[in-house]
Design an enzyme around this catalytic site. Structure first.
Site, PDB file in Angstrom:
ATOM      1  N   SER A  96       0.824  -1.195   0.000  1.00 17.56           N
ATOM      2  CA  SER A  96       0.000   0.000   0.000  1.00 17.56           C
ATOM      3  C   SER A  96       0.872   1.263   0.000  1.00 17.56           C
ATOM      4  O   SER A  96       1.692   1.452  -0.882  1.00 17.56           O
ATOM      5  CB  SER A  96      -0.950  -0.060   1.206  1.00 17.56           C
ATOM      6  N   HIS A 102      -2.380  -1.081  -4.328  1.00 15.66           N
ATOM      7  CA  HIS A 102      -3.842  -1.101  -4.473  1.00 15.66           C
ATOM      8  C   HIS A 102      -4.368   0.326  -4.346  1.00 15.66           C
ATOM      9  O   HIS A 102      -3.616   1.253  -4.073  1.00 15.66           O
ATOM     10  CB  HIS A 102      -4.499  -2.043  -3.450  1.00 15.66           C
TER      11      HIS A 102
END
Length: 194
Positions: free
Chosen positions: A97, A122
């Protein structure tokens, strides 16, 4: 309570004991470990700024993080981009992330991971509650943050914004070779290179 090992620091004034993180900082090494949040970001940013004020030699940032708060991560990202010193980023364990964005943010040619590292990109995660108008405001802000993060990843990986949007639609896990091909890192650190 976390136990911090002490090490002996030898210099012309004599030997002294330092905690391991202080010794690492003296060697221009910072360890980002754990979830990225405001307190950690403040510590990392202050260490980066301190080292940059000392001289412009490279700073090494080791990363082992599942990601965290985007605004905290962006404060670290912006600091890295602002410094005179090159920042070499090295993933040890995971960079997921927001941590993957920080891994990519290192100086081109100086971004690495170890062979068993896992990287995941993501779209940002968030939630909102309250009146419909407030939820709508937060949804627009999440879309704006997604755009910013995709632009950052695109600029550091040479992938198109369209490709980044597509690749971050869901959790996208990569091993070190896939991460290298994607452009988040520049090399894999195998034992013979260490």
């Amino acid at each position: 309570m976390i136990f911090l090992p002490t090490v002996i620091d030898k210099n012309i004034k004599g030997d002294r004991f330092l905690d391991l993180y202080s010794k690492m900082l003296k060697e221009r090494v910072i360890y980002l470990n754990g979830a990225i949040e405001d307190t950690m970001a403040s510590l990392i940013v202050s260490q980066l700024m301190f080292l940059d004020s000392e001289n412009s030699k490279d700073i090494i940032l080791y990363i082992n993080s599942p990601g965290g708060v985007v605004s905290s991560g962006l404060s670290i990202y912006d600091t890295i981009q602002f410094l005179k010193s090159d920042v070499s980023t090295i993933c040890i364990g995971q960079a997921a992330s927001m941590a993957a964005v920080l891994l990519a943010a290192g100086k081109k040619g100086k971004r690495f991971c170890f062979p068993n590292s896992r990287i995941m990109i993501h779209q940002p995660l968030g939630y909102a509650q309250g009146q419909a108008s407030d939820v709508e405001i937060h949804a627009r802000e999440m879309i704006n943050i997604k755009q910013i993060l995709c632009e950052i990843l695109s600029s550091h990986t040479n992938n198109s914004i369209f490709q980044i949007f597509k690749d971050t639609d869901r959790d996208n896990f990569m091993n070190c070779k896939q991460t290298l091909k994607y452009g988040i890192i520049d090399n894999v650190l195998y034992k013979k290179w260490i």
